[in-house]
Motif scaffolding. Structure first.
Motif, PDB file in Angstrom:
ATOM      1  N   HIS A  97     -87.556  29.930  22.840  1.00 15.57           N
ATOM      2  CA  HIS A  97     -86.637  30.888  22.212  1.00 15.57           C
ATOM      3  C   HIS A  97     -87.160  31.344  20.856  1.00 15.57           C
ATOM      4  CE1 HIS A  97     -83.021  31.793  19.639  1.00 15.57           C
ATOM      5  NE2 HIS A  97     -82.842  32.630  20.623  1.00 15.57           N
ATOM      6  N   ILE A  98     -87.683  30.406  20.075  1.00 14.71           N
ATOM      7  CA  ILE A  98     -88.151  30.730  18.726  1.00 14.71           C
ATOM      8  C   ILE A  98     -89.451  31.536  18.765  1.00 14.71           C
ATOM      9  CG2 ILE A  98     -89.136  29.724  16.626  1.00 14.71           C
ATOM     10  CD1 ILE A  98     -86.204  29.613  16.543  1.00 14.71           C
ATOM     11  N   PHE A  99     -90.383  31.107  19.589  1.00 17.68           N
ATOM     12  CA  PHE A  99     -91.732  31.677  19.538  1.00 17.68           C
ATOM     13  C   PHE A  99     -92.042  32.598  20.721  1.00 17.68           C
ATOM     14  CE2 PHE A  99     -92.106  27.656  17.074  1.00 17.68           C
ATOM     15  CZ  PHE A  99     -92.321  28.262  15.839  1.00 17.68           C
ATOM     16  N   HIS A 100     -91.037  32.869  21.542  1.00 20.32           N
ATOM     17  CA  HIS A 100     -91.158  33.849  22.629  1.00 20.32           C
ATOM     18  C   HIS A 100     -92.309  33.511  23.577  1.00 20.32           C
ATOM     19  CE1 HIS A 100     -88.270  36.085  20.289  1.00 20.32           C
ATOM     20  NE2 HIS A 100     -89.100  36.128  19.267  1.00 20.32           N
ATOM     21  N   THR A 101     -92.435  32.221  23.881  1.00 22.56           N
ATOM     22  CA  THR A 101     -93.402  31.790  24.879  1.00 22.56           C
ATOM     23  C   THR A 101     -92.705  31.704  26.239  1.00 22.56           C
ATOM     24  OG1 THR A 101     -92.950  29.455  24.415  1.00 22.56           O
ATOM     25  CG2 THR A 101     -94.754  30.500  23.199  1.00 22.56           C
ATOM     26  N   HIS A 123     -82.701  26.216  14.459  1.00 17.98           N
ATOM     27  CA  HIS A 123     -82.606  26.701  13.082  1.00 17.98           C
ATOM     28  C   HIS A 123     -83.641  26.039  12.174  1.00 17.98           C
ATOM     29  CE1 HIS A 123     -78.196  28.258  13.562  1.00 17.98           C
ATOM     30  NE2 HIS A 123     -79.066  28.862  14.350  1.00 17.98           N
ATOM     31  N   LEU A 124     -83.992  24.787  12.472  1.00 21.61           N
ATOM     32  CA  LEU A 124     -85.017  24.101  11.687  1.00 21.61           C
ATOM     33  C   LEU A 124     -86.361  24.820  11.832  1.00 21.61           C
ATOM     34  CD1 LEU A 124     -86.114  21.702  10.051  1.00 21.61           C
ATOM     35  CD2 LEU A 124     -86.159  20.384  12.187  1.00 21.61           C
ATOM     36  N   LEU A 125     -86.751  25.136  13.059  1.00 22.52           N
ATOM     37  CA  LEU A 125     -88.005  25.852  13.272  1.00 22.52           C
ATOM     38  C   LEU A 125     -87.934  27.271  12.714  1.00 22.52           C
ATOM     39  CD1 LEU A 125     -88.800  24.641  16.910  1.00 22.52           C
ATOM     40  CD2 LEU A 125     -90.110  24.104  14.851  1.00 22.52           C
ATOM     41  N   ALA A 126     -86.770  27.895  12.861  1.00 22.40           N
ATOM     42  CA  ALA A 126     -86.607  29.256  12.330  1.00 22.40           C
ATOM     43  C   ALA A 126     -86.727  29.268  10.810  1.00 22.40           C
ATOM     44  CB  ALA A 126     -85.256  29.824  12.763  1.00 22.40           C
ATOM     45  N   LEU A 137     -81.814  20.343   7.304  1.00 19.50           N
ATOM     46  CA  LEU A 137     -81.852  20.499   8.758  1.00 19.50           C
ATOM     47  C   LEU A 137     -82.750  19.442   9.393  1.00 19.50           C
ATOM     48  CD1 LEU A 137     -82.058  24.397   9.067  1.00 19.50           C
ATOM     49  CD2 LEU A 137     -80.082  22.943   9.589  1.00 19.50           C
ATOM     50  N   ALA A 138     -83.861  19.094   8.723  1.00 21.15           N
ATOM     51  CA  ALA A 138     -84.728  18.026   9.236  1.00 21.15           C
ATOM     52  C   ALA A 138     -83.967  16.705   9.264  1.00 21.15           C
ATOM     53  CB  ALA A 138     -85.981  17.912   8.377  1.00 21.15           C
ATOM     54  N   HIS A 139     -83.223  16.433   8.205  1.00 17.90           N
ATOM     55  CA  HIS A 139     -82.393  15.217   8.156  1.00 17.90           C
ATOM     56  C   HIS A 139     -81.367  15.219   9.278  1.00 17.90           C
ATOM     57  CE1 HIS A 139     -79.011  12.700   7.008  1.00 17.90           C
ATOM     58  NE2 HIS A 139     -78.287  13.786   6.754  1.00 17.90           N
ATOM     59  N   ARG A 140     -80.693  16.326   9.484  1.00 21.74           N
ATOM     60  CA  ARG A 140     -79.655  16.390  10.515  1.00 21.74           C
ATOM     61  C   ARG A 140     -80.247  16.173  11.908  1.00 21.74           C
ATOM     62  NH1 ARG A 140     -74.573  19.201   8.910  1.00 21.74           N
ATOM     63  NH2 ARG A 140     -74.697  19.584   6.656  1.00 21.74           N
ATOM     64  N   PHE A 141     -81.447  16.713  12.144  1.00 23.25           N
ATOM     65  CA  PHE A 141     -82.034  16.545  13.466  1.00 23.25           C
ATOM     66  C   PHE A 141     -82.550  15.118  13.665  1.00 23.25           C
ATOM     67  CE2 PHE A 141     -85.435  16.744  16.629  1.00 23.25           C
ATOM     68  CZ  PHE A 141     -84.740  17.341  17.674  1.00 23.25           C
ATOM     69  N   VAL A 152     -67.900  28.116   1.066  1.00 22.49           N
ATOM     70  CA  VAL A 152     -68.051  26.773   0.494  1.00 22.49           C
ATOM     71  C   VAL A 152     -69.517  26.406   0.282  1.00 22.49           C
ATOM     72  CG1 VAL A 152     -65.873  25.974   1.468  1.00 22.49           C
ATOM     73  CG2 VAL A 152     -67.994  25.605   2.744  1.00 22.49           C
ATOM     74  N   GLY A 153     -70.424  27.371   0.531  1.00 24.03           N
ATOM     75  CA  GLY A 153     -71.820  27.158   0.152  1.00 24.03           C
ATOM     76  C   GLY A 153     -72.822  27.024   1.269  1.00 24.03           C
ATOM     77  N   PHE A 154     -72.385  27.108   2.532  1.00 23.94           N
ATOM     78  CA  PHE A 154     -73.336  27.018   3.638  1.00 23.94           C
ATOM     79  C   PHE A 154     -73.925  28.396   3.954  1.00 23.94           C
ATOM     80  CE2 PHE A 154     -70.719  23.245   4.565  1.00 23.94           C
ATOM     81  CZ  PHE A 154     -71.714  22.292   4.741  1.00 23.94           C
ATOM     82  N   ASN A 155     -75.232  28.423   4.215  1.00 26.71           N
ATOM     83  CA  ASN A 155     -75.876  29.637   4.691  1.00 26.71           C
ATOM     84  C   ASN A 155     -75.563  29.777   6.182  1.00 26.71           C
ATOM     85  OD1 ASN A 155     -77.768  31.484   5.820  1.00 26.71           O
ATOM     86  ND2 ASN A 155     -79.175  31.140   4.113  1.00 26.71           N
ATOM     87  N   THR A 156     -74.764  30.751   6.534  1.00 32.67           N
ATOM     88  CA  THR A 156     -74.294  30.851   7.924  1.00 32.67           C
ATOM     89  C   THR A 156     -75.408  31.198   8.906  1.00 32.67           C
ATOM     90  OG1 THR A 156     -73.602  33.140   7.492  1.00 32.67           O
ATOM     91  CG2 THR A 156     -71.926  31.411   7.287  1.00 32.67           C
ATOM     92  N   ASP A 157     -76.539  31.712   8.408  1.00 37.73           N
ATOM     93  CA  ASP A 157     -77.659  31.962   9.305  1.00 37.73           C
ATOM     94  C   ASP A 157     -78.202  30.660   9.890  1.00 37.73           C
ATOM     95  OD1 ASP A 157     -77.533  34.671   8.877  1.00 37.73           O
ATOM     96  OD2 ASP A 157     -79.133  34.697   7.376  1.00 37.73           O
ATOM     97  N   TYR A 158     -78.063  29.569   9.140  1.00 39.64           N
ATOM     98  CA  TYR A 158     -78.640  28.297   9.548  1.00 39.64           C
ATOM     99  C   TYR A 158     -77.609  27.229   9.893  1.00 39.64           C
ATOM    100  CZ  TYR A 158     -82.937  30.383   7.860  1.00 39.64           C
ATOM    101  OH  TYR A 158     -84.010  31.224   7.681  1.00 39.64           O
TER     102      TYR A 158
END
Length: 454
Positions: A121-125, A255-258, A317-321, A350-356
């Motif tokens: 999905h991320i790298f369109h392979t 989202h981590l890879l993105a 995001l790395a921590h969460r994963f 409240v401070g979260f970036n909704t893209d991620y």
């Protein structure tokens, strides 16, 4: 004796928890197993993030491919023993097709990458296209082994994966609504996730399979075994493959890879945290060797490194994963979809970036499709039952159970958001408490209800 027909002096057996033994009888099969490209599959999990929900699901693409090979070998044995061709075009099994079928079965997933569906999905392979490239590229060990059979053999095996091989019996062994691929992964995934409802009677299904001119059919007296298989697949999708926590962890991985890609593209990447093996994919100029350099362990090593990144989003995001901190989720529908915008605004405020930290995901499956259309790019063949007189009946026309499922998509749409929105904790600024309260009420009052998740 030619390489194509060379048998091992003594067959080798590989212990397997699902099939007991996997029998390797051809030299070419053993040589393919020992290639660099096939051994890479040991380092790629079959179920990706599902292992973060079902802790036993640590099995690999390597084991699955061996299982698909073994089921295909058993099908070929059954067909040769009981339904061999007598005259050209009689619909019987021509055992000269065996090696093509076995190699396609063994190699059908060799193009999968790390955390394959998220990575795609991320790298369109496309793992099927890369599988074909691995089979046909002179630079791979797999291709070198296949070419020992004949110069055209790599392309023949690849055509089975591409569903263009002229014999539909071989294609349907590997790719149909009831094929060796699905038969293995359902049993294997059920075994390793501990979900008994994924089991079905493989021995009976193999016994009632038979070749015919148009492909593969099943004896009418085996209908109940086929029904059981359809229900097992239905249950595995609902209970395992579409599990909300597994999907939540996929969102974090995505989202981590993105985020890493975004930092690199905008020149914000810190040199000491640059994932050099991923740069060809960030730059959209990767080659086959770049792809084969990747596996789950490579990505996990980068994720561990990114924990210390100066970019707060990447580090979090790395921590969460890595530490299994999934997002929460709520089911939504067309009627409640309009609520997602205000929910995102609360999350942003409240401070979260909704893209991620937010996402929507739609996961639906069609348990059985009776609408075969040969003009489709990847048509699914119907399951045919064969009467004693040789006539065929499509499964849903004689099975009330399958008829109830045919053409009906099952699954849901989910909105993913940070767990902190429901459980802000003691350290949350008091200023934001009304927003958290409003968010919780929005979720409950508008029936965006969360099912119990683990």
């Amino acid at each position: 004796m030619s390489y194509a027909t060379a048998h091992l002096p003594r067959e080798k057996v590989l212990r397997d928890p699902v099939h007991n033994y996997i029998y390797v009888q051809h030299q070419v099969i053993l040589d393919l197993i020992n290639t660099r490209e096939f051994q890479r599959l040991r380092r790629i999990k079959q179920l990706g993030t599902a292992s973060l929900v079902f802790h036993g699901a640590e099995h690999t693409r390597f084991a699955h491919c061996l299982g698909v090979y073994e089921i295909t070998r058993r099908i070929c044995d059954n067909f040769q023993r009981n339904y061999p061709t007598q005259t050209p075009g009689d619909g019987g099994w021509d055992d000269r097709e065996r090696l093509t079928a076995l190699c396609a079965a063994l190699l059908h997933d060799i193009g999968h990458g790390p955390y394959s569906h998220t990575f795609e999905h991320i790298f369109h392979t496309n793992h099927e296209a890369i599988t074909v490239a691995i089979l046909t590229s002179p630079e791979t060990e797999v291709n070198q082994v296949l070419r020992k059979v004949s110069p055209t053999f790599p392309a023949e095996v690849a055509s089975v994966i591409q569903k263009t091989y002229p014999n539909p019996q071989v294609v349907q062994m590997i790719s149909s609504q009831i094929d060796a691929d699905r038969m293995d992964y359902l049993l294997r995934d059920a075994y390793f996730t501990g979900t008994q409802y994924g089991a079905y009677d493989l021995t009976r299904i193999l016994r009632v399979m038979r070749p015919y001119q148009g492909g593969i059919a099943f004896a009418m007296n085996g209908m109940h075994a086929v029904e059981d298989y359809i229900m097992s697949r239905f249950q595995m999708y609902q209970q395992v493959y579409f599990h909300p926590v597994s999907r939540a962890m996929e969102v974090i991985l995505d989202h981590l890879l993105a985020r890493a890609n975004q930092l690199y593209q905008t020149g914000q990447s810190n040199e000491s945290f640059t994932p050099h093996l991923l740069l060809p994919f960030f730059n959209h100029e990767f080659n086959l060797q770049d792809y084969l350099n990747l596996d789950d362990g490579v990505l996990t090593t980068y994720f561990t490194h990114w924990r210390q990144s100066p970019d707060e989003i990447l580090a979090d995001l790395a921590h969460r994963f890595l530490d299994r901190k999934p997002l929460k989720s709520a089911v939504y529908s067309e009627e409640t979809q309009s609520l997602l915008a205000p929910l995102r605004e609360m999350i942003r405020s409240v401070g979260f970036n909704t893209d991620y930290y937010t996402a929507t995901d739609t996961s639906y499956d069609l348990p059985y499709d009776d609408s075969y259309d040969p003009k489709m790019e990847h048509p699914l063949t119907q399951i045919e039952l064969q009467q004693p007189d040789g006539s065929l009946a499509e499964l849903s026309t004689v099975s009330d159970l399958v008829n109830a499922l045919r053409g009906k998509f099952t699954g849901d749409q989910r909105f993913f958001f940070p767990k902190e929105m429901l459980n802000p904790g003691d350290n949350a600024p008091e200023l934001f408490q009304p927003i958290y309260n409003d968010f919780g009420r929005y979720i409950q009052n508008n029936q965006l209800i969360q099912p119990k998740e683990h």
